[in-house]
Each structure stands twice: as C-alpha cells, then as structure tokens.
Design an enzyme around this catalytic site. Structure first.
Site, mmCIF file in Angstrom:
data_model
loop_
_atom_site.group_PDB
_atom_site.id
_atom_site.type_symbol
_atom_site.label_atom_id
_atom_site.label_comp_id
_atom_site.label_asym_id
_atom_site.label_seq_id
_atom_site.Cartn_x
_atom_site.Cartn_y
_atom_site.Cartn_z
ATOM 1 N N ASP A 8 37.145 37.940 39.788
ATOM 2 C CA ASP A 8 36.933 38.898 40.877
ATOM 3 C C ASP A 8 37.487 40.224 40.362
ATOM 4 O OD1 ASP A 8 37.084 40.499 43.105
ATOM 5 O OD2 ASP A 8 38.397 39.176 44.263
ATOM 6 N N LYS A 71 36.629 50.938 40.045
ATOM 7 C CA LYS A 71 35.382 50.289 40.466
ATOM 8 C C LYS A 71 34.469 51.261 41.216
ATOM 9 C CE LYS A 71 34.112 45.980 42.811
ATOM 10 N NZ LYS A 71 34.700 44.777 43.400
ATOM 11 N N GLU A 170 29.984 39.175 45.909
ATOM 12 C CA GLU A 170 31.290 38.718 46.403
ATOM 13 C C GLU A 170 31.190 37.821 47.646
ATOM 14 O OE1 GLU A 170 33.296 42.450 46.630
ATOM 15 O OE2 GLU A 170 33.406 42.605 44.448
ATOM 16 N N ASP A 193 33.810 40.844 54.670
ATOM 17 C CA ASP A 193 34.638 41.114 53.488
ATOM 18 C C ASP A 193 35.103 42.566 53.488
ATOM 19 O OD1 ASP A 193 35.739 41.571 51.011
ATOM 20 O OD2 ASP A 193 34.133 40.635 49.871
#
Ligand code: AMP
Length: 642
Positions: A8, A71, A170, A193
C-alpha cells in the site's frame, strides 16, 4: 515461484504485507513498526536518502529537503498542479505540459524516484523479515488514478527493483481483506476510504467468490491532510493571539518553515488524539527562543473546524450509489478504510448517511440479508484495522497471482469513459465509464473526406460530448491508401489490461496494416480531477447535448451545401430562373443559420439548422431528380441504347 508481496503505497503511510500459510499480515521493519511514513529526506548532494520514521523526524528541522505526500504529484503535469498544492515545504517545479519535479540539493527528482525510495525501504524490510529476496509486488492505487498515475506507480516499482505484477484499486484490495470469508455468497458492500490524501467510495459485489466493482467515485485531493490544514490554521491564529510569531501563509518566509512544520506535526497529533479523547493539550515549547505555546483543543472544536470537509465526501457516496443503481439499504455492509476513518465524526456521519447499524449490534437470531436487517440498513464494519486493510488486500491479491486462493478473482472498473475524436470534434465513446476491466472493445470508422491518406486517432478520456472538453491521452496516425470518402475502413480497438493500462490498436481493414500504442508516459497523458470531470459533465449535460446536436446538424448541412452547389453549377444553364432563386434562398437560409454560430461556445441553434437543411433538401428534390435523369440518359447513350 517467488512470493509476491502486497504494497500500500500511501500518501501519508506505506505498508508491505504478505500471506503466510493462508494468513495475511503486515510486515514490520527492524524496529517493529508496521507503518512507514511516506517521507523521504535527502541530506545532501549525492548522499543516501533517509526514508520513513527518521525522515519524518527530520522533516521538522529540514522541511525544504524532506518530501512528504509525494503521491499527490505522481504522474501529473505541471499544469495540473494547483497553486495551493505547490505549497508544500519542499520546492516543487513544473509548468505547462512538463513533468513535475522536486528540487532537492540542486537535483531535480521525479515523484517516481522519490516513491521508489519508499518502495526500496519496504522491499528491504520485507527481505529482512522473510529472509529471502523480494522481487515481485502488487501495488495499490486510489480508484481514481488515471493511466498516467498508474504507470508512474509501475515505474516507481521498477526503479526499486520490483516487478509490479498487478496494480489494484485500494477499495478493491480493502474489500478483499475484509470480505474474504466473512460475507455470504452474494453480498454488496460499500468501501468508504478516507486516507491522508485521497477519498474513494466504491460499491462492490461479492458473488460466489468473485468481486466486482459496481461503481467507484471519489476525489484524489481530499483526505486527512485537509483536516490537518484546518487545525494548523486554527493553531496559527491561537499562536498569534497568544503573542507568538505570525505563521499565516501570507507571511511565510523560509525561516518560519521549521516552525510551521512543528505546528503541522502537533496539529496532526492532536487530531489523532481527539479520536480517543474528548479534549487534548497542544504544546509547542520554545516555538521561538522566547515563546512557549500551549492551548487546549476539544473534539467538538475539531469537528466544528473540519465538519464541512468530511461532509464533502457525502456527494461522492451518493453518486457512487446512484452509478451502481443501488439504494443504501440494498448494501449489506459499509467498510471503513484509511486512518482518517478512525475519527468519530467520520464514523457517525457515514453511519447516518448510509442508515447503518453498528457491526455486531444485537439483533436476535437475524443474520445478514434478512428482511429485518434490510429494513435497518447495512452494517458499519470496522473489523479490520483501517490503516492495514489495503496492504492486507494487496497481499491477498499477490497470493492469488502466485497461485494461492485460486477461486477468488478480482474485477475492477474504468473510472471514466474512453473513446476517440470523430469528425466534427465529437467524442465517440468506445469503453463507457464503470465498465468492468480487463476489457476489450472496438468499432469501425471511415473517412469523411475524399482521398484521405491517413486517419488521426485521438484518444480521449472523459464524460463530455465534445472532444475538446475531455482529456487528451495521446494521438497517432494510421496511414492507408487514398480512396473516396466512406470507403476506407479502420478498426479501432481499446484494451484495458488488468492493471488499468490502456492499449489502443488501429487497423486498416483492407491491408491489415496496424499500429498499437500504449498510453503510457506521464508526460503524454493529461491528468486532472476525475470528480471535476464528472461534475462538469452533469452541470453541462444540456449544453453538451445541444453542442453535439449542433455539430451533427452542421456536418449534415455542410454535406448538403456542397452537393447542392455542385449540382447547381453543373446544370446552371438549364435551370428555370424562378427555381434558381428558390434554390439560392434555401441555400442562403442554411448559410445564415451556420453564420450565427457563437464563436465562443462554437454552438448555434441545431433545431433551426436542421429545419433549414430539411427545407433545402426539399427544394433540391426536383434538381436531384433532374440530375439523376441526366446521368441515366448519359449512361444509356454511352451504352448505345439511346
Ligand atoms: P492513511 O492514508 O490510511 O495512512 O491515513 C492517514 C491519515 O489518517 C492521516 O491524515 C492521519 O492523520 C489520519 N489518522 C491516522 N490515525 C488517526 C486517528 N486515530 N484519528 C484520526 N485520524 C487518524
């Protein structure tokens, strides 16, 4: 076959996990820590990087040389980056269609290179723990990452010496971690999420061991970081009122950055503490040599400061449910993923929005799926550590690819429609949004002009009717033999592989000559906010439809004008003067409607244009019949019949 780890690669934290004898677990580093902050410090020119916790600690002292939230920059162009996003404590460069780079000690680092440093550390931790080389990985990305961002992630893996066996969304990975053996045969779940930097709500269906993503919606720029910023702003105000330094963005000078970093860290710590406490103390001793800061912050105040950010996720939830054509009550479970979902306010609001009952709530003998349960809404399941669910799911996917868990298959969907530009500047969708991948689809196209020798394949992504309103993923030309318009046949096929990467094939049907182009490089691919695209497509639905109708009417009018003029010129001498005037009037009317096109919006009145073209068609009927007779006559004469 070597084992495949699951990674992850998060905005805030990254984790590596593995399945051992059927059980997934997160691998700890030599210090026993399972979460690696996604932070990289570059101490000096050419020096080895420092990654994770030590880098996070240095971040306070060396904010300009320590990269966090990288990211957010993965696979993006300079022009995609909003000004406020550039306001990280390290220098970010990039403009126009150029790539984004991070300037550290005179070297321009790409976001992939920084991510590769994080991946290298996770790889080394896994190798140390497993006692064997680790060369294969499954890496997760937010569901809304586009091709450029996915490819950048694959490149980061390769730079770190990993073969990226699969990129997995994800929420899909999280559902795997939660759903492997807990849910009944046919179950529908929503994955909420909310991590450090991204938000997704995905609706998934588990059907006899097969996961399918029914829909996914979210925002790649919404997460816990945004809550932190609010707390930072609040603390800066408090510091100022207590007679401390002015740390507001307007007065930010490089010497204040270390202070701001300390405030940021204290803000996040306080936010996290307030998930389990109702009040906490924020203490910043010696913020400046002669100023100590302390204040109390309550959970209620935190909620006041950040509630609207959490509420912004609601629209995405509704949209995702509507895309999946489901009511919240049709869901069996809502699962929470991402560290920020530990916040009680998030749990409370999500629970309210979905009409949830608490997981494990006593309901007599009733089980999931019973009518009573349906009437009460889905269960809110927080059974898996929200920080670890994604990594565990990635490890499970790795195990599936390595040959374990054979009967479980993963299906993802395309977040946005994909297609090509056709004549007149319209988007022709080949793979609609929310199509399950991997997928292959194609269509035949032809030319609009005589003697065209090539066709430009302009690949687009987005939900708008006109090509120019969508994102351009790339373009290439396919050459073929010149022929009258409508004769050449070009097959265009789109294939999205299991990693979500798009391969475009164009083939000249006559000769078999073909080109295959992979939409790969971050620089060749536009990035923008998927959410914005979808919202714009809804907001502009009416105008877009009108624009499409106008373009189609314009193409038809153009063809009629050319054909009429050509025939009129040919038989001009034979035309009755009154009829000629009638023809000119009808032609003028079409041209005058065309001239009313608004140069800014490039649209006009499609209904009026259609009516004018129909009227012209009607008027030209006798001319067309006359021309046809003449052609027949000439043919018969040639054959000696007349
Ligand atoms: P993730 O991207 O899943 O690692 O989530 C990181 C985000 O979750 C960061 O913004 C953290 O501040 C936040 N976070 C982690 N733990 C908690 C907690 N207990 N309460 C509230 N937020 C948290």
């Amino acid at each position: 076959m070597s084992r495949i780890v699951g990674i992850d690669l998060g905005t805030t934290n990254s984790l590596v996990a593995i399945v051992d004898s059927g059980i997934p677990y997160v691998i700890a580093d030599p210090e026993g820590q399972r979460l690696t902050p996604s932070v990289v410090h570059v101490p000096g020119p050419g020096a080895a990087t420092i990654v994770g916790h030590p880098a996070n600690r240095v971040r306070i002292l060396k904010p300009a040389e320590t990269v966090y939230s990288v990211k957010r920059f993965m696979g993006r162009r300079g022009s995609d980056i909003a000004r406020e996003e550039m306001l990280v404590t390290y220098p970010v460069a990039g403009s126009g269609s150029g790539p984004v780079t991070l300037q550290l000690h005179g070297r321009a680092w790409t976001p992939e290179e920084i991510s590769a440093e994080i991946l290298r550390k996770l790889k080394a931790d896994a190798e140390a723990s497993l006692g064997e080389p680790v060369t294969r990985a499954v890496i997760t990305v937010p569901a809304y990452f586009n091709d450029a961002q996915r490819n950048a992630t694959i490149r980061a893996g390769e730079l770190a010496g990993l073969t990226v066996e699969r990129i997995v969304n994800e929420p899909t990975a999280a559902a795997l971690a939660y759903g492997l053996d807990k849910l009944k045969d046919k179950a529908r779940i929503a994955v909420y999420d909310l991590g450090g930097g991204t938000f997704d709500l995905s609706v998934l269906e588990l059907n006899q061991g097969v996961f399918q993503v029914l829909s996914t919606h979210g925002d790649t720029r919404l997460g816990g970081d945004d809550l932190d910023k609010r707390v930072v702003a609040h603390l800066c105000q408090e510091i100022r009122s207590a007679g401390g330094p002015d740390l507001s963005p307007a007065t930010n000078t490089p010497d204040l950055l270390p202070l701001l970093s300390r405030v940021r860290e204290a803000a996040e710590r306080a936010k996290i503490r307030l998930s389990s406490e109702t009040e906490t103390e924020v203490s910043l001793p010696f913020l400046t040599p002669d100023f100590n800061f302390t204040c109390r912050l309550s959970r209620a105040r935190l909620e006041e400061l950040t509630r609207d950010i959490v509420e912004r996720t609601r629209a995405h939830c509704l949209r995702s449910l509507s895309d999946a054509k489901l009511e919240a009550s049709a869901l069996d479970q809502v699962i929470l993923v991402g560290g920020q979902t530990r916040m009680p306010l998030v749990r409370k609001l999500v629970s309210e929005w979905f009409g949830c009952v608490e997981f494990g709530e006593v309901r007599g003998d009733l089980r999931l799926g019973d009518e009573y349960h349906k009437a009460k809404g889905p269960e809110l399941n927080t059974g898996v550590n929200p920080d670890e669910a994604v990594a565990l799911g990635a490890a499970i996917q790795g195990e599936i690819l390595a040959g374990g868990f054979r009967n479980l298959l993963l299906l993802d969907v395309t977040p946005l429609s994909l297609g090509i530009e056709t004549f007149g500047g319209l988007m022709n969708v080949i793979i609609p949004r929310n199509t399950t991948i991997p997928v292959k689809a194609g269509e035949l196209f032809t030319t609009a002009v005589d003697n065209q020798r090539s066709m430009l394949i302009h690949v687009l992504q987005g939900e708008r009717e006109r090509a120019m309103d969508n994102w351009s993923l790339g373009r290439f030309e396919l050459e073929f033999e010149a022929a009258p318009k409508g004769v050449p046949r070009v097959g265009v096929q789109f294939e999205i592989d299991a990693n979500g990467v798009l391969h475009v094939l164009a083939r000249d049907v006559k000769t078999g000559h073909q080109k295959v182009v992979q939409m790969k490089s971050a620089v060749d691919v536009d990035d923008a906010d998927v959410q914005k695209m979808v919202e714009e497509s809804v907001a502009n639905a009416f105008d877009d439809l009108r624009a499409r109708q106008w373009i189609e009417a314009k193409i038809r009018a153009g063809e009629t004008l050319i054909a009429t003029r050509k025939t009129m010129a040919e038989y001009d001498a034979e035309l009755d003067p009154d009829y000629r005037t009638q023809l000119h009037q009808a032609l003028d009317e079409v041209e005058s409607v065309l001239s009313l096109e608004n140069p800014k919006t490039k649209t006009g009145d499609p209904a009026r244009l259609k009516a004018a073209t129909a009227a012209l068609d009607e008027v030209t009927k006798p001319l067309a019949e006359y021309a046809m007779d003449k052609v027949m006559e000439a043919m018969l004469r040639k054959k000696g019949v007349l």
